[in-house]
Design a protein around this motif. Structure first.
Motif, PDB file in Angstrom:
ATOM      1  N   ASN A  24     -30.067  37.523  -5.075  1.00  0.00           N
ATOM      2  CA  ASN A  24     -30.034  38.773  -5.831  1.00  0.00           C
ATOM      3  C   ASN A  24     -29.680  39.971  -4.969  1.00  0.00           C
ATOM      4  O   ASN A  24     -28.648  39.977  -4.302  1.00  0.00           O
ATOM      5  CB  ASN A  24     -31.335  38.959  -6.602  1.00  0.00           C
ATOM      6  CG  ASN A  24     -31.544  37.848  -7.623  1.00  0.00           C
ATOM      7  OD1 ASN A  24     -30.583  37.270  -8.118  1.00  0.00           O
ATOM      8  ND2 ASN A  24     -32.786  37.545  -7.927  1.00  0.00           N
ATOM      9  N   GLU A  37     -23.647  28.245 -13.659  1.00  0.00           N
ATOM     10  CA  GLU A  37     -24.866  27.443 -13.738  1.00  0.00           C
ATOM     11  C   GLU A  37     -24.591  25.973 -14.029  1.00  0.00           C
ATOM     12  O   GLU A  37     -25.393  25.110 -13.698  1.00  0.00           O
ATOM     13  CB  GLU A  37     -25.826  28.034 -14.782  1.00  0.00           C
ATOM     14  CG  GLU A  37     -25.237  28.155 -16.171  1.00  0.00           C
ATOM     15  CD  GLU A  37     -26.147  28.906 -17.109  1.00  0.00           C
ATOM     16  OE1 GLU A  37     -27.321  28.491 -17.232  1.00  0.00           O
ATOM     17  OE2 GLU A  37     -25.699  29.884 -17.692  1.00  0.00           O
ATOM     18  N   GLU A  55     -27.569  38.545 -14.224  1.00  0.00           N
ATOM     19  CA  GLU A  55     -28.606  39.260 -14.973  1.00  0.00           C
ATOM     20  C   GLU A  55     -28.418  39.120 -16.474  1.00  0.00           C
ATOM     21  O   GLU A  55     -29.393  39.018 -17.222  1.00  0.00           O
ATOM     22  CB  GLU A  55     -28.624  40.738 -14.567  1.00  0.00           C
ATOM     23  CG  GLU A  55     -29.248  40.965 -13.206  1.00  0.00           C
ATOM     24  CD  GLU A  55     -29.183  42.420 -12.749  1.00  0.00           C
ATOM     25  OE1 GLU A  55     -28.837  43.307 -13.560  1.00  0.00           O
ATOM     26  OE2 GLU A  55     -29.478  42.654 -11.561  1.00  0.00           O
ATOM     27  N   LYS A  57     -27.318  36.592 -18.009  1.00  0.00           N
ATOM     28  CA  LYS A  57     -27.786  35.248 -18.376  1.00  0.00           C
ATOM     29  C   LYS A  57     -29.284  35.082 -18.100  1.00  0.00           C
ATOM     30  O   LYS A  57     -29.862  34.050 -18.421  1.00  0.00           O
ATOM     31  CB  LYS A  57     -26.998  34.187 -17.610  1.00  0.00           C
ATOM     32  CG  LYS A  57     -25.527  34.159 -18.012  1.00  0.00           C
ATOM     33  CD  LYS A  57     -24.792  33.074 -17.279  1.00  0.00           C
ATOM     34  CE  LYS A  57     -23.339  33.041 -17.720  1.00  0.00           C
ATOM     35  NZ  LYS A  57     -22.601  31.936 -17.137  1.00  0.00           N
ATOM     36  N   GLY A  58     -29.896  36.074 -17.455  1.00  0.00           N
ATOM     37  CA  GLY A  58     -31.326  35.994 -17.140  1.00  0.00           C
ATOM     38  C   GLY A  58     -31.616  35.040 -15.992  1.00  0.00           C
ATOM     39  O   GLY A  58     -32.701  34.466 -15.921  1.00  0.00           O
ATOM     40  N   LEU A  59     -30.646  34.860 -15.085  1.00  0.00           N
ATOM     41  CA  LEU A  59     -30.798  33.929 -13.970  1.00  0.00           C
ATOM     42  C   LEU A  59     -30.670  34.661 -12.641  1.00  0.00           C
ATOM     43  O   LEU A  59     -30.451  35.874 -12.615  1.00  0.00           O
ATOM     44  CB  LEU A  59     -29.734  32.828 -14.068  1.00  0.00           C
ATOM     45  CG  LEU A  59     -29.795  31.979 -15.346  1.00  0.00           C
ATOM     46  CD1 LEU A  59     -28.597  31.062 -15.434  1.00  0.00           C
ATOM     47  CD2 LEU A  59     -31.083  31.174 -15.402  1.00  0.00           C
ATOM     48  N   ASP A  60     -30.791  33.909 -11.539  1.00  0.00           N
ATOM     49  CA  ASP A  60     -30.705  34.472 -10.192  1.00  0.00           C
ATOM     50  C   ASP A  60     -29.342  34.152  -9.584  1.00  0.00           C
ATOM     51  O   ASP A  60     -28.707  33.157  -9.922  1.00  0.00           O
ATOM     52  CB  ASP A  60     -31.794  33.867  -9.289  1.00  0.00           C
ATOM     53  CG  ASP A  60     -33.188  34.211  -9.764  1.00  0.00           C
ATOM     54  OD1 ASP A  60     -33.438  35.393 -10.021  1.00  0.00           O
ATOM     55  OD2 ASP A  60     -34.024  33.284  -9.866  1.00  0.00           O
ATOM     56  N   ASP A  77     -31.426  29.296 -12.091  1.00  0.00           N
ATOM     57  CA  ASP A  77     -32.829  29.698 -12.215  1.00  0.00           C
ATOM     58  C   ASP A  77     -33.517  29.201 -10.952  1.00  0.00           C
ATOM     59  O   ASP A  77     -33.830  28.011 -10.841  1.00  0.00           O
ATOM     60  CB  ASP A  77     -33.458  29.084 -13.471  1.00  0.00           C
ATOM     61  CG  ASP A  77     -34.883  29.556 -13.704  1.00  0.00           C
ATOM     62  OD1 ASP A  77     -35.414  30.294 -12.851  1.00  0.00           O
ATOM     63  OD2 ASP A  77     -35.456  29.193 -14.743  1.00  0.00           O
ATOM     64  N   TYR A  78     -33.715  30.088  -9.986  1.00  0.00           N
ATOM     65  CA  TYR A  78     -34.201  29.676  -8.677  1.00  0.00           C
ATOM     66  C   TYR A  78     -35.597  29.070  -8.753  1.00  0.00           C
ATOM     67  O   TYR A  78     -35.887  28.088  -8.073  1.00  0.00           O
ATOM     68  CB  TYR A  78     -34.174  30.834  -7.676  1.00  0.00           C
ATOM     69  CG  TYR A  78     -34.611  30.393  -6.311  1.00  0.00           C
ATOM     70  CD1 TYR A  78     -33.790  29.581  -5.541  1.00  0.00           C
ATOM     71  CD2 TYR A  78     -35.848  30.747  -5.787  1.00  0.00           C
ATOM     72  CE1 TYR A  78     -34.174  29.135  -4.299  1.00  0.00           C
ATOM     73  CE2 TYR A  78     -36.246  30.303  -4.545  1.00  0.00           C
ATOM     74  CZ  TYR A  78     -35.407  29.499  -3.810  1.00  0.00           C
ATOM     75  OH  TYR A  78     -35.804  29.050  -2.577  1.00  0.00           O
ATOM     76  N   SER A  79     -36.473  29.626  -9.581  1.00  0.00           N
ATOM     77  CA  SER A  79     -37.839  29.090  -9.662  1.00  0.00           C
ATOM     78  C   SER A  79     -37.808  27.654 -10.200  1.00  0.00           C
ATOM     79  O   SER A  79     -38.559  26.799  -9.736  1.00  0.00           O
ATOM     80  CB  SER A  79     -38.725  29.980 -10.528  1.00  0.00           C
ATOM     81  OG  SER A  79     -38.185  30.098 -11.827  1.00  0.00           O
ATOM     82  N   LYS A  80     -36.920  27.386 -11.155  1.00  0.00           N
ATOM     83  CA  LYS A  80     -36.792  26.027 -11.688  1.00  0.00           C
ATOM     84  C   LYS A  80     -36.238  25.095 -10.610  1.00  0.00           C
ATOM     85  O   LYS A  80     -36.705  23.965 -10.449  1.00  0.00           O
ATOM     86  CB  LYS A  80     -35.866  26.034 -12.900  1.00  0.00           C
ATOM     87  CG  LYS A  80     -35.730  24.704 -13.584  1.00  0.00           C
ATOM     88  CD  LYS A  80     -34.852  24.827 -14.810  1.00  0.00           C
ATOM     89  CE  LYS A  80     -34.678  23.481 -15.479  1.00  0.00           C
ATOM     90  NZ  LYS A  80     -33.793  23.570 -16.653  1.00  0.00           N
ATOM     91  N   HIS A  81     -35.250  25.582  -9.859  1.00  0.00           N
ATOM     92  CA  HIS A  81     -34.645  24.807  -8.770  1.00  0.00           C
ATOM     93  C   HIS A  81     -35.701  24.466  -7.711  1.00  0.00           C
ATOM     94  O   HIS A  81     -35.784  23.333  -7.230  1.00  0.00           O
ATOM     95  CB  HIS A  81     -33.496  25.621  -8.164  1.00  0.00           C
ATOM     96  CG  HIS A  81     -32.883  25.020  -6.949  1.00  0.00           C
ATOM     97  ND1 HIS A  81     -32.111  23.887  -6.983  1.00  0.00           N
ATOM     98  CD2 HIS A  81     -32.940  25.395  -5.633  1.00  0.00           C
ATOM     99  CE1 HIS A  81     -31.718  23.592  -5.753  1.00  0.00           C
ATOM    100  NE2 HIS A  81     -32.198  24.492  -4.921  1.00  0.00           N
TER     101      HIS A  81
END
Length: 186
Positions: A24, A37, A55, A57-60, A77-81
């Motif tokens: 980011n 993605e 942003e 897409k609501g992703l990192d 999605d970094y937290s999911k990754h």
């Protein structure tokens, strides 16, 4: 007061995110080669365009290859990754085989029936797939004649050799004579 604010600002600039991942607003490069993605190539974009795309897409926006020219970044999605990586680590840890080592101690002047009793326990441990560390502790004048301890371990090995591998032969280490035995592979 002004110095404290400078310190706080410099720390926030240096902070990259968890596990030293550049993501980011911490990305320094002005141009990025962007991957979507789903893994599709989106081309070379400016940092601001890539950030706004992520942003929306609501992703990192995560830099994957910082050494490339221009650096390669991916929208994800970094937290999911990160969660997926942790899950894989835990799964790999579950599949690891833990080797348990049991230790059996002898003295150089041990009686034959005591050896037989301890060998019986050693055989049980080997049947369970555990490794054995056989040790003879030498005290006082016994240190002058370590061959007596080696003889004890050799007699124990003769009783175990039908169901075990000799990993380390009788070896003097300090006040102990050690021998390492593992179960036969099935």
């Amino acid at each position: 007061m002004n110095k404290q604010q400078n310190d706080k600002n410099s720390k926030s600039v240096k902070k990259k995110g968890a596990d030293d991942v550049i993501m980011n607003e911490f990305i320094r490069s002005s141009e990025l080669r962007l991957i979507g993605e789903e893994g599709e190539q989106l081309g070379i974009l400016s940092k601001n365009e890539a950030l706004s795309l992520a942003e929306t897409k609501g992703l990192d926006l995560v830099v994957i290859s910082p050494d490339a020219t221009p650096p390669v970044a991916k929208i994800m999605d970094y937290s999911k990754h990160k969660y997926q990586l942790e899950k894989k680590k835990k799964e790999a840890k579950k599949k690891q085989k833990i080797i348990e080592v049991k230790e059996i101690k002898f003295s150089p002047n041990i009686a034959e029936n005591d050896i037989a009793y301890k060998v019986k326990h050693g055989r049980e441990f080997l049947e369970q797939g555990k490794h054995l560390k056989l040790r003879v502790f030498l005290r006082g004048r016994e240190k002058g004649n370590p061959q007596a301890g080696v003889a004890v371990l050799k007699s124990v090995w003769e009783q175990l050799k039908d169901m075990a591998n000799l990993e380390q032969d009788a070896k003097l280490e300090g006040s102990y004579i050690n021998m390492y035995v593992t179960p036969l592979k099935k």
